[in-house]
Write an enzyme that holds these catalytic residues in place. Structure first.
Site, PDB file in Angstrom:
ATOM      1  N   HIS A  61     -18.265   9.171 -11.315  1.00 41.08           N
ATOM      2  CA  HIS A  61     -18.418   8.958 -12.750  1.00 41.08           C
ATOM      3  C   HIS A  61     -17.303   9.614 -13.567  1.00 41.08           C
ATOM      4  O   HIS A  61     -16.878  10.723 -13.303  1.00 41.08           O
ATOM      5  CB  HIS A  61     -19.776   9.490 -13.226  1.00 41.08           C
ATOM      6  CG  HIS A  61     -19.939  10.978 -13.054  1.00 41.08           C
ATOM      7  ND1 HIS A  61     -19.580  11.891 -14.015  1.00 41.08           N
ATOM      8  CD2 HIS A  61     -20.414  11.700 -12.010  1.00 41.08           C
ATOM      9  CE1 HIS A  61     -19.836  13.111 -13.594  1.00 41.08           C
ATOM     10  NE2 HIS A  61     -20.342  13.025 -12.373  1.00 41.08           N
TER      11      HIS A  61
ATOM     12  N   GLY B 138       0.808  -1.212   0.000  1.00 44.79           N
ATOM     13  CA  GLY B 138       0.000   0.000   0.000  1.00 44.79           C
ATOM     14  C   GLY B 138       0.842   1.262   0.000  1.00 44.79           C
ATOM     15  O   GLY B 138       1.928   1.324  -0.572  1.00 44.79           O
TER      16      GLY B 138
ATOM     17  N   HIS C 140      -3.122   5.160  -5.665  1.00 42.74           N
ATOM     18  CA  HIS C 140      -3.730   4.658  -4.425  1.00 42.74           C
ATOM     19  C   HIS C 140      -4.671   5.729  -3.889  1.00 42.74           C
ATOM     20  O   HIS C 140      -4.246   6.851  -3.593  1.00 42.74           O
ATOM     21  CB  HIS C 140      -2.642   4.343  -3.402  1.00 42.74           C
ATOM     22  CG  HIS C 140      -3.145   3.717  -2.131  1.00 42.74           C
ATOM     23  ND1 HIS C 140      -2.292   3.234  -1.172  1.00 42.74           N
ATOM     24  CD2 HIS C 140      -4.396   3.490  -1.654  1.00 42.74           C
ATOM     25  CE1 HIS C 140      -2.997   2.745  -0.162  1.00 42.74           C
ATOM     26  NE2 HIS C 140      -4.281   2.895  -0.435  1.00 42.74           N
TER      27      HIS C 140
END
Length: 219
Positions: free
Chosen positions: A145, A76, A154
């Site tokens: 959207h 991560g 990330h």
């Protein structure tokens, strides 16, 4: 009634993010058979699953393994470049890099999830959004959207990207940050936790605050 045999899965990374994936990848018919980590002294976090060291350890494991092998990268933080490079290494070794989409995530039917990317619990990926390879949409983040994310991006837990946001390769959006509609963020940039971004942010910088301001370069 016959059952489908699980696909053997290797995970690069043996710390917290691997534990997150362990919670749901078996439910998607994967069997974790090995972890890979560059730290030779790390203790195996899962009973019965070995940890092998680095690329040499992975190469040896692949040479001894029989049958198909899938792989995913559990690293991560700001390490998008590492995720991209390790995915390429896995592919070169004949490992099929797979995506990880939590059953409690929402992914619109026309959204695109790139190779090896993760969409974790309660994350949302909206209509016509596209995320590149080796991305992480972390817990409860929202990517609305027509957003476009490059490779290795990330989005940390609880961050919100309004519609039509564009984020360059390997950038990181910190926990709870909010990115306003239509904002463009360059490659290799870090947006700090809780930042509110209402204007474009260039590549290779670190930005914090409300409204977000550039505080230093990110070399």
């Amino acid at each position: 009634m016959s059952t489908i045999e699980p696909t053997d899965l290797v995970i690069w990374g043996a710390k917290g993010h691997a534990k997150v994936l362990r919670e749901f990848m078996p439910s998607q018919n994967y069997r974790i058979v090995a972890l890979i980590d560059n730290n030779p002294t790390i203790a195996p976090p899962f009973a019965g699953v070995p940890v092998v060291t680095g690329r040499d350890g992975l190469a040896d494991f692949v040479a001894r393994h029989r049958g198909a092998l899938a792989g995913i990268v559990a690293i991560g933080g700001f390490r998008g470049r590492d995720r991209i490079e390790i995915q390429a290494l896995m592919s070169a070794m004949g490992i099929r890099v797979v995506e990880a989409v939590h059953p409690a995530a929402f992914v619109a039917g026309d959204a695109v999830v790139g190779t090896g990317s993760h969409v974790l619990a309660h994350a949302a990926l909206g209509a016509e959004a596209r995320i590149g390879a080796a991305c992480i949409l972390n817990t409860s983040c929202s990517v609305d959207h027509e957003c476009v994310l490059g490779d290795g991006v990330h989005i940390a837990p609880g961050a919100v990207l309004a519609g039509e946001v564009e984020i360059g390769n390997r950038s990181f959006v910190g926990p709870g940050a909010v990115i306003a509609s239509g904002v463009q963020i360059g490659a290799d940039t870090i947006i700090g936790a809780g930042a509110v971004v209402v204007r474009d942010v260039p590549a290779n910088v670190v930005a914090f605050g409300n409204p977000a301001r550039i505080v230093r370069a990110n070399p």
